[in-house]
Design a protein around this motif. Structure first.
Motif, PDB file in Angstrom:
ATOM      1  N   VAL A 157       0.858  -1.173   0.000  1.00  0.00           N
ATOM      2  CA  VAL A 157       0.000   0.000   0.000  1.00  0.00           C
ATOM      3  C   VAL A 157       0.897   1.226   0.000  1.00  0.00           C
ATOM      4  O   VAL A 157       1.574   1.501   0.971  1.00  0.00           O
ATOM      5  CB  VAL A 157      -0.927   0.004   1.231  1.00  0.00           C
ATOM      6  N   SER A 158       0.907   1.950  -1.092  1.00  0.00           N
ATOM      7  CA  SER A 158       1.827   3.086  -1.226  1.00  0.00           C
ATOM      8  C   SER A 158       1.210   4.370  -0.666  1.00  0.00           C
ATOM      9  O   SER A 158       0.946   5.315  -1.391  1.00  0.00           O
ATOM     10  CB  SER A 158       2.213   3.278  -2.688  1.00  0.00           C
ATOM     11  N   VAL A 159       0.985   4.368   0.606  1.00  0.00           N
ATOM     12  CA  VAL A 159       0.434   5.532   1.286  1.00  0.00           C
ATOM     13  C   VAL A 159       1.354   5.836   2.462  1.00  0.00           C
ATOM     14  O   VAL A 159       1.701   4.930   3.222  1.00  0.00           O
ATOM     15  CB  VAL A 159      -1.002   5.247   1.788  1.00  0.00           C
ATOM     16  N   PRO A 160       1.777   7.083   2.631  1.00  0.00           N
ATOM     17  CA  PRO A 160       2.626   7.388   3.781  1.00  0.00           C
ATOM     18  C   PRO A 160       1.866   7.202   5.092  1.00  0.00           C
ATOM     19  O   PRO A 160       0.698   7.562   5.198  1.00  0.00           O
ATOM     20  CB  PRO A 160       3.035   8.839   3.575  1.00  0.00           C
ATOM     21  N   ILE A 161       2.529   6.613   6.058  1.00  0.00           N
ATOM     22  CA  ILE A 161       1.908   6.363   7.354  1.00  0.00           C
ATOM     23  C   ILE A 161       2.140   7.586   8.223  1.00  0.00           C
ATOM     24  O   ILE A 161       3.272   7.956   8.509  1.00  0.00           O
ATOM     25  CB  ILE A 161       2.513   5.119   8.008  1.00  0.00           C
ATOM     26  N   SER A 162       1.051   8.197   8.641  1.00  0.00           N
ATOM     27  CA  SER A 162       1.176   9.431   9.401  1.00  0.00           C
ATOM     28  C   SER A 162       0.644   9.307  10.821  1.00  0.00           C
ATOM     29  O   SER A 162       0.831  10.207  11.621  1.00  0.00           O
ATOM     30  CB  SER A 162       0.438  10.562   8.679  1.00  0.00           C
ATOM     31  N   GLY A 163      -0.028   8.222  11.139  1.00  0.00           N
ATOM     32  CA  GLY A 163      -0.565   8.067  12.484  1.00  0.00           C
ATOM     33  C   GLY A 163      -0.854   6.611  12.793  1.00  0.00           C
ATOM     34  O   GLY A 163      -0.669   5.715  11.954  1.00  0.00           O
ATOM     35  N   TRP A 164      -1.328   6.370  14.020  1.00  0.00           N
ATOM     36  CA  TRP A 164      -1.606   5.003  14.460  1.00  0.00           C
ATOM     37  C   TRP A 164      -2.753   4.390  13.684  1.00  0.00           C
ATOM     38  O   TRP A 164      -2.731   3.198  13.356  1.00  0.00           O
ATOM     39  CB  TRP A 164      -1.900   4.964  15.951  1.00  0.00           C
ATOM     40  N   GLY A 165      -3.780   5.155  13.402  1.00  0.00           N
ATOM     41  CA  GLY A 165      -4.918   4.623  12.659  1.00  0.00           C
ATOM     42  C   GLY A 165      -4.523   4.138  11.283  1.00  0.00           C
ATOM     43  O   GLY A 165      -4.896   3.046  10.847  1.00  0.00           O
ATOM     44  N   ALA A 166      -3.746   4.942  10.590  1.00  0.00           N
ATOM     45  CA  ALA A 166      -3.272   4.554   9.258  1.00  0.00           C
ATOM     46  C   ALA A 166      -2.331   3.359   9.345  1.00  0.00           C
ATOM     47  O   ALA A 166      -2.386   2.458   8.505  1.00  0.00           O
ATOM     48  CB  ALA A 166      -2.566   5.727   8.587  1.00  0.00           C
ATOM     49  N   ALA A 167      -1.483   3.332  10.360  1.00  0.00           N
ATOM     50  CA  ALA A 167      -0.533   2.229  10.498  1.00  0.00           C
ATOM     51  C   ALA A 167      -1.263   0.911  10.729  1.00  0.00           C
ATOM     52  O   ALA A 167      -0.923  -0.114  10.121  1.00  0.00           O
ATOM     53  CB  ALA A 167       0.433   2.510  11.639  1.00  0.00           C
ATOM     54  N   LEU A 168      -2.262   0.909  11.596  1.00  0.00           N
ATOM     55  CA  LEU A 168      -2.977  -0.327  11.899  1.00  0.00           C
ATOM     56  C   LEU A 168      -3.868  -0.772  10.746  1.00  0.00           C
ATOM     57  O   LEU A 168      -3.866  -1.952  10.369  1.00  0.00           O
ATOM     58  CB  LEU A 168      -3.793  -0.169  13.178  1.00  0.00           C
ATOM     59  N   SER A 169      -4.607   0.145  10.168  1.00  0.00           N
ATOM     60  CA  SER A 169      -5.520  -0.255   9.093  1.00  0.00           C
ATOM     61  C   SER A 169      -4.760  -0.628   7.823  1.00  0.00           C
ATOM     62  O   SER A 169      -5.044  -1.656   7.202  1.00  0.00           O
ATOM     63  CB  SER A 169      -6.519   0.856   8.809  1.00  0.00           C
ATOM     64  N   LEU A 170      -3.801   0.179   7.428  1.00  0.00           N
ATOM     65  CA  LEU A 170      -3.042  -0.140   6.214  1.00  0.00           C
ATOM     66  C   LEU A 170      -2.117  -1.331   6.429  1.00  0.00           C
ATOM     67  O   LEU A 170      -1.825  -2.076   5.497  1.00  0.00           O
ATOM     68  CB  LEU A 170      -2.254   1.080   5.757  1.00  0.00           C
ATOM     69  N   GLY A 171      -1.658  -1.518   7.659  1.00  0.00           N
ATOM     70  CA  GLY A 171      -0.869  -2.710   7.960  1.00  0.00           C
ATOM     71  C   GLY A 171      -1.688  -3.969   7.789  1.00  0.00           C
ATOM     72  O   GLY A 171      -1.208  -4.982   7.264  1.00  0.00           O
ATOM     73  N   LEU A 172      -2.948  -3.923   8.208  1.00  0.00           N
ATOM     74  CA  LEU A 172      -3.842  -5.066   8.029  1.00  0.00           C
ATOM     75  C   LEU A 172      -4.129  -5.309   6.551  1.00  0.00           C
ATOM     76  O   LEU A 172      -4.124  -6.459   6.091  1.00  0.00           O
ATOM     77  CB  LEU A 172      -5.143  -4.831   8.799  1.00  0.00           C
ATOM     78  N   VAL A 173      -4.350  -4.241   5.796  1.00  0.00           N
ATOM     79  CA  VAL A 173      -4.565  -4.383   4.349  1.00  0.00           C
ATOM     80  C   VAL A 173      -3.331  -4.993   3.693  1.00  0.00           C
ATOM     81  O   VAL A 173      -3.435  -5.901   2.845  1.00  0.00           O
ATOM     82  CB  VAL A 173      -4.904  -3.008   3.716  1.00  0.00           C
ATOM     83  N   ASN A 174      -2.177  -4.537   4.089  1.00  0.00           N
ATOM     84  CA  ASN A 174      -0.926  -5.062   3.553  1.00  0.00           C
ATOM     85  C   ASN A 174      -0.775  -6.551   3.878  1.00  0.00           C
ATOM     86  O   ASN A 174      -0.399  -7.353   3.022  1.00  0.00           O
ATOM     87  CB  ASN A 174       0.238  -4.262   4.134  1.00  0.00           C
ATOM     88  N   LEU A 175      -1.090  -6.920   5.112  1.00  0.00           N
ATOM     89  CA  LEU A 175      -0.975  -8.316   5.542  1.00  0.00           C
ATOM     90  C   LEU A 175      -1.931  -9.212   4.764  1.00  0.00           C
ATOM     91  O   LEU A 175      -1.545 -10.284   4.288  1.00  0.00           O
ATOM     92  CB  LEU A 175      -1.244  -8.419   7.046  1.00  0.00           C
ATOM     93  N   VAL A 176      -3.178  -8.790   4.603  1.00  0.00           N
ATOM     94  CA  VAL A 176      -4.170  -9.585   3.867  1.00  0.00           C
ATOM     95  C   VAL A 176      -3.765  -9.729   2.408  1.00  0.00           C
ATOM     96  O   VAL A 176      -3.836 -10.827   1.836  1.00  0.00           O
ATOM     97  CB  VAL A 176      -5.572  -8.946   4.001  1.00  0.00           C
ATOM     98  N   PHE A 177      -3.308  -8.658   1.794  1.00  0.00           N
ATOM     99  CA  PHE A 177      -2.899  -8.717   0.394  1.00  0.00           C
ATOM    100  C   PHE A 177      -1.714  -9.662   0.197  1.00  0.00           C
ATOM    101  O   PHE A 177      -1.715 -10.492  -0.712  1.00  0.00           O
ATOM    102  CB  PHE A 177      -2.550  -7.319  -0.122  1.00  0.00           C
ATOM    103  N   LEU A 178      -0.715  -9.554   1.050  1.00  0.00           N
ATOM    104  CA  LEU A 178       0.453 -10.424   0.906  1.00  0.00           C
ATOM    105  C   LEU A 178       0.111 -11.881   1.200  1.00  0.00           C
ATOM    106  O   LEU A 178       0.645 -12.795   0.563  1.00  0.00           O
ATOM    107  CB  LEU A 178       1.584  -9.944   1.815  1.00  0.00           C
ATOM    108  N   ALA A 179      -0.783 -12.141   2.167  1.00  0.00           N
ATOM    109  CA  ALA A 179      -1.205 -13.512   2.455  1.00  0.00           C
ATOM    110  C   ALA A 179      -1.942 -14.107   1.265  1.00  0.00           C
ATOM    111  O   ALA A 179      -1.736 -15.279   0.904  1.00  0.00           O
ATOM    112  CB  ALA A 179      -2.076 -13.543   3.710  1.00  0.00           C
ATOM    113  N   ALA A 180      -2.818 -13.325   0.629  1.00  0.00           N
ATOM    114  CA  ALA A 180      -3.529 -13.808  -0.559  1.00  0.00           C
ATOM    115  C   ALA A 180      -2.557 -14.069  -1.707  1.00  0.00           C
ATOM    116  O   ALA A 180      -2.679 -15.074  -2.423  1.00  0.00           O
ATOM    117  CB  ALA A 180      -4.582 -12.793  -0.980  1.00  0.00           C
TER     118      ALA A 180
END
Length: 99
Positions: free
Chosen positions: A49-72
């Motif tokens: 996910v090519s989005v700069p991480i600027s806070g905890w909310g973005a880190a947790l949500s985009l981290g989960l998206v990244n994890l699901v995408f890589l697992a798939a």
């Protein structure tokens, strides 16, 4: 501390001081370079996910998206690799026409 007697004791003391000074100058005892810090303009990025991480909310949500995408991606690629491996094994282990 044992008493230093005569020239032999003085030589032992001098050797101990020299060894201690050498031990203080070994490479792994040198101070470390400061770690680079991310400024406000340099936010860390996730690999998918090519989005700069600027806070905890973005880190947790985009981290989960990244994890699901890589697992798939891993699951799909492993299925394709297993199928190709099975077909190669069947082709190699098949009975020859001469049999």
């Amino acid at each position: 501390m044992p008493e230093l007697v005569g020239d032999a004791g003085l030589a032992q003391y001098a050797e101990a001081v020299r060894l201690r000074e050498e031990a203080e100058h070994v490479p792994w005892k040198l101070p470390r370079a400061p770690r680079p810090r991310f400024g406000h303009s340099e936010a860390p990025w996730l690999p998918v996910v090519s989005v700069p991480i600027s806070g905890w909310g973005a880190a947790l949500s985009l981290g989960l998206v990244n994890l699901v995408f890589l697992a798939a991606l891993v699951a799909i690629s492993l299925l394709l690799l297993a199928r190709a491996y099975a077909r190669c094994c069947l082709a190699v282990l098949a009975p020859s026409p001469a049999e």
